[in-house]
Design a protein around this motif. Sequence first.
Motif, PDB file in Angstrom:
ATOM      1  N   ILE A 274       0.554   7.840  10.665  1.00 13.98           N
ATOM      2  CA  ILE A 274       0.297   6.453  11.078  1.00 13.98           C
ATOM      3  C   ILE A 274      -1.005   5.956  10.467  1.00 13.98           C
ATOM      4  O   ILE A 274      -1.081   4.835   9.946  1.00 13.98           O
ATOM      5  CB  ILE A 274       0.255   6.349  12.619  1.00 13.98           C
ATOM      6  CG1 ILE A 274       1.661   6.510  13.205  1.00 13.98           C
ATOM      7  CG2 ILE A 274      -0.350   5.021  13.052  1.00 13.98           C
ATOM      8  CD1 ILE A 274       1.697   6.557  14.715  1.00 13.98           C
ATOM      9  N   GLU A 275      -2.037   6.796  10.514  1.00 14.26           N
ATOM     10  CA  GLU A 275      -3.331   6.407   9.942  1.00 14.26           C
ATOM     11  C   GLU A 275      -3.218   6.186   8.433  1.00 14.26           C
ATOM     12  O   GLU A 275      -3.800   5.243   7.883  1.00 14.26           O
ATOM     13  CB  GLU A 275      -4.382   7.477  10.242  1.00 14.26           C
ATOM     14  CG  GLU A 275      -4.745   7.594  11.719  1.00 14.26           C
ATOM     15  CD  GLU A 275      -5.264   6.297  12.302  1.00 14.26           C
ATOM     16  OE1 GLU A 275      -6.019   5.593  11.599  1.00 14.26           O
ATOM     17  OE2 GLU A 275      -4.898   5.982  13.451  1.00 14.26           O
ATOM     18  N   ALA A 276      -2.459   7.046   7.750  1.00 13.44           N
ATOM     19  CA  ALA A 276      -2.275   6.888   6.305  1.00 13.44           C
ATOM     20  C   ALA A 276      -1.525   5.598   5.989  1.00 13.44           C
ATOM     21  O   ALA A 276      -1.844   4.898   5.025  1.00 13.44           O
ATOM     22  CB  ALA A 276      -1.516   8.095   5.749  1.00 13.44           C
ATOM     23  N   ALA A 277      -0.530   5.274   6.804  1.00 19.19           N
ATOM     24  CA  ALA A 277       0.234   4.043   6.597  1.00 19.19           C
ATOM     25  C   ALA A 277      -0.639   2.818   6.849  1.00 19.19           C
ATOM     26  O   ALA A 277      -0.558   1.824   6.107  1.00 19.19           O
ATOM     27  CB  ALA A 277       1.453   4.036   7.520  1.00 19.19           C
ATOM     28  N   LYS A 278      -1.475   2.877   7.869  1.00 21.39           N
ATOM     29  CA  LYS A 278      -2.380   1.760   8.156  1.00 21.39           C
ATOM     30  C   LYS A 278      -3.368   1.548   7.019  1.00 21.39           C
ATOM     31  O   LYS A 278      -3.702   0.408   6.664  1.00 21.39           O
ATOM     32  CB  LYS A 278      -3.126   2.026   9.470  1.00 21.39           C
ATOM     33  CG  LYS A 278      -2.270   1.856  10.704  1.00 21.39           C
ATOM     34  CD  LYS A 278      -2.843   2.544  11.927  1.00 21.39           C
ATOM     35  CE  LYS A 278      -4.249   2.133  12.247  1.00 21.39           C
ATOM     36  NZ  LYS A 278      -4.742   2.762  13.489  1.00 21.39           N
ATOM     37  N   ALA A 279      -3.817   2.633   6.409  1.00 20.70           N
ATOM     38  CA  ALA A 279      -4.754   2.528   5.284  1.00 20.70           C
ATOM     39  C   ALA A 279      -4.115   1.823   4.095  1.00 20.70           C
ATOM     40  O   ALA A 279      -4.812   1.228   3.262  1.00 20.70           O
ATOM     41  CB  ALA A 279      -5.242   3.914   4.877  1.00 20.70           C
ATOM     42  N   LYS A 280      -2.789   1.874   4.017  1.00 19.24           N
ATOM     43  CA  LYS A 280      -2.057   1.199   2.940  1.00 19.24           C
ATOM     44  C   LYS A 280      -1.588  -0.190   3.368  1.00 19.24           C
ATOM     45  O   LYS A 280      -0.726  -0.790   2.721  1.00 19.24           O
ATOM     46  CB  LYS A 280      -0.855   2.048   2.529  1.00 19.24           C
ATOM     47  CG  LYS A 280      -1.232   3.392   1.932  1.00 19.24           C
ATOM     48  CD  LYS A 280       0.010   4.216   1.591  1.00 19.24           C
ATOM     49  CE  LYS A 280      -0.364   5.571   1.015  1.00 19.24           C
ATOM     50  NZ  LYS A 280       0.839   6.399   0.708  1.00 19.24           N
ATOM     51  N   LYS A 281      -2.154  -0.689   4.495  1.00 22.98           N
ATOM     52  CA  LYS A 281      -1.856  -2.030   5.015  1.00 22.98           C
ATOM     53  C   LYS A 281      -0.401  -2.164   5.477  1.00 22.98           C
ATOM     54  O   LYS A 281       0.164  -3.259   5.474  1.00 22.98           O
ATOM     55  CB  LYS A 281      -2.154  -3.108   3.968  1.00 22.98           C
ATOM     56  CG  LYS A 281      -3.562  -3.043   3.389  1.00 22.98           C
ATOM     57  CD  LYS A 281      -4.622  -3.233   4.463  1.00 22.98           C
ATOM     58  CE  LYS A 281      -6.031  -3.214   3.861  1.00 22.98           C
ATOM     59  NZ  LYS A 281      -7.081  -3.337   4.903  1.00 22.98           N
ATOM     60  N   MET A 282       0.199  -1.065   5.862  1.00 21.91           N
ATOM     61  CA  MET A 282       1.557  -1.108   6.397  1.00 21.91           C
ATOM     62  C   MET A 282       1.491  -1.400   7.892  1.00 21.91           C
ATOM     63  O   MET A 282       0.448  -1.209   8.532  1.00 21.91           O
ATOM     64  CB  MET A 282       2.273   0.217   6.123  1.00 21.91           C
ATOM     65  CG  MET A 282       2.288   0.585   4.647  1.00 21.91           C
ATOM     66  SD  MET A 282       3.026   2.198   4.296  1.00 21.91           S
ATOM     67  CE  MET A 282       4.745   1.750   4.309  1.00 21.91           C
ATOM     68  N   LYS A 283       2.586  -1.875   8.445  1.00 23.95           N
ATOM     69  CA  LYS A 283       2.581  -2.392   9.812  1.00 23.95           C
ATOM     70  C   LYS A 283       2.770  -1.266  10.842  1.00 23.95           C
ATOM     71  O   LYS A 283       3.828  -1.137  11.464  1.00 23.95           O
ATOM     72  CB  LYS A 283       3.655  -3.471   9.953  1.00 23.95           C
ATOM     73  CG  LYS A 283       3.362  -4.695   9.104  1.00 23.95           C
ATOM     74  CD  LYS A 283       4.415  -5.779   9.276  1.00 23.95           C
ATOM     75  CE  LYS A 283       4.069  -7.001   8.422  1.00 23.95           C
ATOM     76  NZ  LYS A 283       5.076  -8.093   8.568  1.00 23.95           N
ATOM     77  N   PHE A 284       1.701  -0.493  10.998  1.00 22.32           N
ATOM     78  CA  PHE A 284       1.692   0.581  11.990  1.00 22.32           C
ATOM     79  C   PHE A 284       0.451   0.514  12.872  1.00 22.32           C
ATOM     80  O   PHE A 284       0.047   1.521  13.453  1.00 22.32           O
ATOM     81  CB  PHE A 284       1.800   1.942  11.301  1.00 22.32           C
ATOM     82  CG  PHE A 284       3.181   2.250  10.790  1.00 22.32           C
ATOM     83  CD1 PHE A 284       4.107   2.883  11.596  1.00 22.32           C
ATOM     84  CD2 PHE A 284       3.564   1.872   9.517  1.00 22.32           C
ATOM     85  CE1 PHE A 284       5.389   3.156  11.140  1.00 22.32           C
ATOM     86  CE2 PHE A 284       4.844   2.139   9.042  1.00 22.32           C
ATOM     87  CZ  PHE A 284       5.753   2.781   9.858  1.00 22.32           C
ATOM     88  N   GLU A 285      -0.128  -0.667  12.980  1.00 25.48           N
ATOM     89  CA  GLU A 285      -1.280  -0.890  13.857  1.00 25.48           C
ATOM     90  C   GLU A 285      -0.729  -1.325  15.214  1.00 25.48           C
ATOM     91  O   GLU A 285      -0.336  -2.473  15.404  1.00 25.48           O
ATOM     92  CB  GLU A 285      -2.200  -1.963  13.290  1.00 25.48           C
ATOM     93  CG  GLU A 285      -3.449  -2.221  14.118  1.00 25.48           C
ATOM     94  CD  GLU A 285      -4.456  -1.084  14.041  1.00 25.48           C
ATOM     95  OE1 GLU A 285      -4.832  -0.559  15.119  1.00 25.48           O
ATOM     96  OE2 GLU A 285      -4.831  -0.714  12.927  1.00 25.48           O
ATOM     97  N   PHE A 286      -0.693  -0.386  16.159  1.00 24.97           N
ATOM     98  CA  PHE A 286      -0.077  -0.665  17.451  1.00 24.97           C
ATOM     99  C   PHE A 286      -1.124  -0.811  18.550  1.00 24.97           C
ATOM    100  O   PHE A 286      -2.136  -0.101  18.568  1.00 24.97           O
ATOM    101  CB  PHE A 286       0.892   0.456  17.843  1.00 24.97           C
ATOM    102  CG  PHE A 286       2.025   0.646  16.876  1.00 24.97           C
ATOM    103  CD1 PHE A 286       2.950  -0.359  16.664  1.00 24.97           C
ATOM    104  CD2 PHE A 286       2.166   1.841  16.159  1.00 24.97           C
ATOM    105  CE1 PHE A 286       4.001  -0.192  15.773  1.00 24.97           C
ATOM    106  CE2 PHE A 286       3.211   2.015  15.274  1.00 24.97           C
ATOM    107  CZ  PHE A 286       4.130   0.993  15.074  1.00 24.97           C
ATOM    108  N   ASP A 287      -0.826  -1.711  19.466  1.00 25.41           N
ATOM    109  CA  ASP A 287      -1.642  -1.846  20.669  1.00 25.41           C
ATOM    110  C   ASP A 287      -1.049  -1.001  21.797  1.00 25.41           C
ATOM    111  O   ASP A 287      -1.767  -0.348  22.543  1.00 25.41           O
ATOM    112  CB  ASP A 287      -1.714  -3.315  21.097  1.00 25.41           C
ATOM    113  CG  ASP A 287      -2.621  -3.526  22.301  1.00 25.41           C
ATOM    114  OD1 ASP A 287      -3.851  -3.437  22.136  1.00 25.41           O
ATOM    115  OD2 ASP A 287      -2.101  -3.760  23.418  1.00 25.41           O
ATOM    116  N   THR A 288       0.279  -1.015  21.878  1.00 25.87           N
ATOM    117  CA  THR A 288       0.987  -0.276  22.929  1.00 25.87           C
ATOM    118  C   THR A 288       2.118   0.526  22.311  1.00 25.87           C
ATOM    119  O   THR A 288       2.771   0.079  21.367  1.00 25.87           O
ATOM    120  CB  THR A 288       1.573  -1.248  23.986  1.00 25.87           C
ATOM    121  OG1 THR A 288       0.516  -1.995  24.582  1.00 25.87           O
ATOM    122  CG2 THR A 288       2.337  -0.500  25.073  1.00 25.87           C
ATOM    123  N   LEU A 289       2.339   1.719  22.851  1.00 30.18           N
ATOM    124  CA  LEU A 289       3.491   2.543  22.485  1.00 30.18           C
ATOM    125  C   LEU A 289       4.392   2.659  23.706  1.00 30.18           C
ATOM    126  O   LEU A 289       3.940   3.030  24.794  1.00 30.18           O
ATOM    127  CB  LEU A 289       3.059   3.936  22.036  1.00 30.18           C
ATOM    128  CG  LEU A 289       2.294   4.038  20.719  1.00 30.18           C
ATOM    129  CD1 LEU A 289       1.814   5.472  20.495  1.00 30.18           C
ATOM    130  CD2 LEU A 289       3.163   3.584  19.545  1.00 30.18           C
TER     131      LEU A 289
END
Length: 296
Positions: A193-208
């Motif tokens: 998830i952190e790697a995907a966020k670093a690539k500006k992919m939509k995995f920045e979540f507030d709630t799971l």
Amino acid sequence: MSASKQKKLNKMEVDPNEEDSTSSEDDDDEAHPDAYRGNEEVQIDFEGRAPVDPDAQGISQLLQRLFLRAHINCNQMADLIIAQNYVGSVICQCDDEEPESETDDDNMVEDGTVFGITSVLNLTAKKDQPSIAQLRTYLLDRAKAHAPGAVHEQLKAILENDQRHTGFLVNERFINIPAQICVPLLQNLQQEIEAAKAKKMKFEFDTLLLLVKFYRKEAKKGKPAEDNYTNAEDELLSERAKFSFEYSVASETDSGMSGDWLEGDAVMTPYRKLLALDAKQLPKLTKDIECFINGE
């Protein structure tokens, strides 16, 4: 990432209608040496790897066990999980480079079996996908029917908030896979998830959101009700949820497979519980799960 564990085949996997015939055969000294006698242990090496196209059916079957008769296209949801194979892992049997033997315990397991799936789907960014739209509707309908009014409004609010994304955490596996395997899977998911966020992919979540399975031994003879979670880690996650609600799925299951079953004279009723977790707490929750499972 791999884990070598023992898979215990217990009586929960046995059709209760066959117990009489099984017990009568236990006394037969001439029984076939390879016959399954119950409570046997099979040594299997498991590993986690990225999901691939041939895993689709196995992932879909795991999702069907979770959603039961809900109107959710599990095949399409499995395809979504595979399409984002840079995030998430399936549990499969390790490849054995040694020659296979017809007497090996591993031959009890079909090649290519998906034993579990750990991943996350963006319920906000993918809300127009058919299976995600169906899942959102399913969760809101269940909340309206079974949750307190305040909880229903909380769930509705987070799903309607397009600025703060909500993820649906998928953490499903065969019932006899040891709970310890969930720790490296969740750790790996967090890293991805952190790697995907670093690539500006939509995995920045507030709630799971996590839908968990458990059985309730109903209160009887002055004894309180007792909940038994299918995945051991879900007990701790239930305690850490921002909010949750539960509902019985007894009417959606077959008693011979995953519906009401007996433990002695106690009826075990199948339930589902939706947990809302703080996404930023996932690393800490994973550490706490490790301690919880190890009894620390």
